[in-house]
Structure formats: C-alpha cells, structure tokens
Design a protein around this motif. Structure first.
Motif, PDB file in Angstrom:
ATOM      1  N   PHE A 119       0.825  -1.205   0.000  1.00 24.86           N
ATOM      2  CA  PHE A 119       0.000   0.000   0.000  1.00 24.86           C
ATOM      3  C   PHE A 119       0.863   1.260   0.000  1.00 24.86           C
ATOM      4  O   PHE A 119       0.485   2.277  -0.588  1.00 24.86           O
ATOM      5  CB  PHE A 119      -0.948  -0.008   1.202  1.00 24.86           C
ATOM      6  CG  PHE A 119      -1.906   1.144   1.221  1.00 24.86           C
ATOM      7  CD1 PHE A 119      -2.758   1.390   0.152  1.00 24.86           C
ATOM      8  CD2 PHE A 119      -1.965   1.995   2.307  1.00 24.86           C
ATOM      9  CE1 PHE A 119      -3.643   2.457   0.162  1.00 24.86           C
ATOM     10  CE2 PHE A 119      -2.842   3.071   2.334  1.00 24.86           C
ATOM     11  CZ  PHE A 119      -3.685   3.299   1.251  1.00 24.86           C
ATOM     12  N   HIS A 120       2.030   1.197   0.616  1.00 24.16           N
ATOM     13  CA  HIS A 120       2.921   2.368   0.673  1.00 24.16           C
ATOM     14  C   HIS A 120       3.294   2.851  -0.734  1.00 24.16           C
ATOM     15  O   HIS A 120       3.440   4.054  -0.960  1.00 24.16           O
ATOM     16  CB  HIS A 120       4.174   2.033   1.494  1.00 24.16           C
ATOM     17  CG  HIS A 120       5.082   3.195   1.692  1.00 24.16           C
ATOM     18  ND1 HIS A 120       4.713   4.328   2.392  1.00 24.16           N
ATOM     19  CD2 HIS A 120       6.356   3.415   1.280  1.00 24.16           C
ATOM     20  CE1 HIS A 120       5.714   5.187   2.398  1.00 24.16           C
ATOM     21  NE2 HIS A 120       6.713   4.659   1.719  1.00 24.16           N
ATOM     22  N   LEU A 121       3.413   1.951  -1.667  1.00 21.18           N
ATOM     23  CA  LEU A 121       3.695   2.317  -3.053  1.00 21.18           C
ATOM     24  C   LEU A 121       2.624   3.274  -3.583  1.00 21.18           C
ATOM     25  O   LEU A 121       2.934   4.307  -4.186  1.00 21.18           O
ATOM     26  CB  LEU A 121       3.758   1.062  -3.926  1.00 21.18           C
ATOM     27  CG  LEU A 121       3.860   1.279  -5.438  1.00 21.18           C
ATOM     28  CD1 LEU A 121       5.193   1.917  -5.794  1.00 21.18           C
ATOM     29  CD2 LEU A 121       3.675  -0.049  -6.158  1.00 21.18           C
ATOM     30  N   TYR A 122       1.372   2.964  -3.322  1.00 21.68           N
ATOM     31  CA  TYR A 122       0.269   3.798  -3.804  1.00 21.68           C
ATOM     32  C   TYR A 122       0.178   5.109  -3.023  1.00 21.68           C
ATOM     33  O   TYR A 122      -0.186   6.138  -3.585  1.00 21.68           O
ATOM     34  CB  TYR A 122      -1.044   3.016  -3.741  1.00 21.68           C
ATOM     35  CG  TYR A 122      -0.995   1.821  -4.669  1.00 21.68           C
ATOM     36  CD1 TYR A 122      -1.209   1.970  -6.032  1.00 21.68           C
ATOM     37  CD2 TYR A 122      -0.677   0.561  -4.188  1.00 21.68           C
ATOM     38  CE1 TYR A 122      -1.116   0.893  -6.898  1.00 21.68           C
ATOM     39  CE2 TYR A 122      -0.588  -0.532  -5.045  1.00 21.68           C
ATOM     40  CZ  TYR A 122      -0.803  -0.356  -6.390  1.00 21.68           C
ATOM     41  OH  TYR A 122      -0.701  -1.423  -7.248  1.00 21.68           O
ATOM     42  N   VAL A 123       0.520   5.072  -1.755  1.00 25.12           N
ATOM     43  CA  VAL A 123       0.566   6.302  -0.965  1.00 25.12           C
ATOM     44  C   VAL A 123       1.630   7.233  -1.539  1.00 25.12           C
ATOM     45  O   VAL A 123       1.396   8.436  -1.705  1.00 25.12           O
ATOM     46  CB  VAL A 123       0.831   6.008   0.533  1.00 25.12           C
ATOM     47  CG1 VAL A 123       1.112   7.298   1.298  1.00 25.12           C
ATOM     48  CG2 VAL A 123      -0.344   5.266   1.148  1.00 25.12           C
ATOM     49  N   CYS A 124       2.793   6.692  -1.862  1.00 24.06           N
ATOM     50  CA  CYS A 124       3.867   7.522  -2.433  1.00 24.06           C
ATOM     51  C   CYS A 124       3.466   8.090  -3.790  1.00 24.06           C
ATOM     52  O   CYS A 124       3.769   9.254  -4.096  1.00 24.06           O
ATOM     53  CB  CYS A 124       5.163   6.715  -2.540  1.00 24.06           C
ATOM     54  SG  CYS A 124       5.949   6.410  -0.951  1.00 24.06           S
ATOM     55  N   ALA A 125       2.784   7.303  -4.611  1.00 25.18           N
ATOM     56  CA  ALA A 125       2.312   7.814  -5.906  1.00 25.18           C
ATOM     57  C   ALA A 125       1.305   8.940  -5.690  1.00 25.18           C
ATOM     58  O   ALA A 125       1.392   9.996  -6.333  1.00 25.18           O
ATOM     59  CB  ALA A 125       1.700   6.683  -6.726  1.00 25.18           C
ATOM     60  N   ALA A 126       0.372   8.731  -4.782  1.00 21.38           N
ATOM     61  CA  ALA A 126      -0.629   9.775  -4.488  1.00 21.38           C
ATOM     62  C   ALA A 126       0.047  11.012  -3.913  1.00 21.38           C
ATOM     63  O   ALA A 126      -0.332  12.147  -4.239  1.00 21.38           O
ATOM     64  CB  ALA A 126      -1.674   9.224  -3.516  1.00 21.38           C
ATOM     65  N   PHE A 127       1.048  10.803  -3.069  1.00 25.60           N
ATOM     66  CA  PHE A 127       1.785  11.917  -2.457  1.00 25.60           C
ATOM     67  C   PHE A 127       2.486  12.741  -3.532  1.00 25.60           C
ATOM     68  O   PHE A 127       2.357  13.966  -3.573  1.00 25.60           O
ATOM     69  CB  PHE A 127       2.787  11.356  -1.442  1.00 25.60           C
ATOM     70  CG  PHE A 127       3.481  12.388  -0.612  1.00 25.60           C
ATOM     71  CD1 PHE A 127       2.766  13.226   0.235  1.00 25.60           C
ATOM     72  CD2 PHE A 127       4.855  12.513  -0.636  1.00 25.60           C
ATOM     73  CE1 PHE A 127       3.405  14.177   1.025  1.00 25.60           C
ATOM     74  CE2 PHE A 127       5.505  13.446   0.146  1.00 25.60           C
ATOM     75  CZ  PHE A 127       4.777  14.281   0.973  1.00 25.60           C
ATOM     76  N   LEU A 128       3.192  12.075  -4.420  1.00 22.69           N
ATOM     77  CA  LEU A 128       3.883  12.782  -5.504  1.00 22.69           C
ATOM     78  C   LEU A 128       2.885  13.546  -6.372  1.00 22.69           C
ATOM     79  O   LEU A 128       3.076  14.728  -6.656  1.00 22.69           O
ATOM     80  CB  LEU A 128       4.681  11.796  -6.362  1.00 22.69           C
ATOM     81  CG  LEU A 128       5.381  12.389  -7.581  1.00 22.69           C
ATOM     82  CD1 LEU A 128       6.448  13.401  -7.160  1.00 22.69           C
ATOM     83  CD2 LEU A 128       6.001  11.285  -8.423  1.00 22.69           C
TER      84      LEU A 128
END
Length: 131
Positions: A66-75
C-alpha cells in the motif's frame, strides 16, 4: 526495487508529470528513496505520520504494498507545483522539502483516499509495472 515500481506506476498514472521529471533529469531515486526507506516520516509532521502508520497497520496485505500507492498519491498531490518548476535544481529542492509542515488529519485522509483509489485501479493490473 520499490522506487522503480513507483516510477513505473507514476508513468502510467500521469505521464505528463513523469515526462516533466525526465525532461529535467530528476531521477525518482533522488527523492523517493527516502520516502520508501523512512515511510514518509521526514516528509510529514509526526501527527500525520502516526495517522498514516495506523492505516498501514490495518492493511490486510501489509503496509509495503500500500505504501507504493501512498507515495504515488503523495507525488501527484504536488502535480501543479511540479509542473511549474522549470529546472533540475528547483524540482529537486521542492521534492526534497515539500511544504507539509501545516498538514493535518484532513490532508492525510485525502492522501489515503487517493492512494486507495489508485490501489483499486491498478493493483489487479500488474502490467502497470512494465513498459
């Protein structure tokens, strides 16, 4: 490996942002390595990081996926600002010092909502990791 997965995911979600970073020779490793290794603790105020970790702990598949998607959303939450930056130095300084000092629970809730949206849109389509 996670940084590369983030790069592939962002290139599928928002090619314009991805190409802007490429055009200015900003490598994901230069900013996202820290995001992956520190779980965004250096980018977010502690109150926000705790909220984020609480959600990670509740994830049935574990937090690293899930952290991968959080980082994408963050960017991508900084899309407008990223596209306004005109050179390597400005982009990298911005990405390494994002203005999140005044973020609160609402900001993290929006980030998580977008991350869940991305996860459900892309998690069952693993080809988004491959070009």
């Amino acid at each position: 490996m996670k940084v590369r997965m983030l790069e592939e995911l962002v290139s599928r979600i928002d090619e314009h942002v991805h190409r802007h970073l490429e055009r200015h020779e900003v490598r994901y490793l230069q900013f996202a390595f820290r995001w992956m290794n520190n779980l965004l603790t250096r980018e977010l105020p502690l109150r926000c990081a705790v909220r984020l970790w609480d959600t990670y702990q509740a994830e049935p598949e574990g937090f690293s996926r899930f952290h991968l998607y959080v980082c994408a959303a963050f960017l991508l939450s900084w899309r407008k600002e990223i596209l306004e930056e005109g050179d390597f130095q400005e982009l990298l300084l911005f990405l390494q010092n994002l203005p999140t000092a005044h973020w609160g629970d609402g900001d993290v809730s929006l980030l998580l909502a977008e991350a869940y949206r991305l996860k459900f849109a892309f998690a069952d389509a693993p080809s988004h990791y491959k070009k």
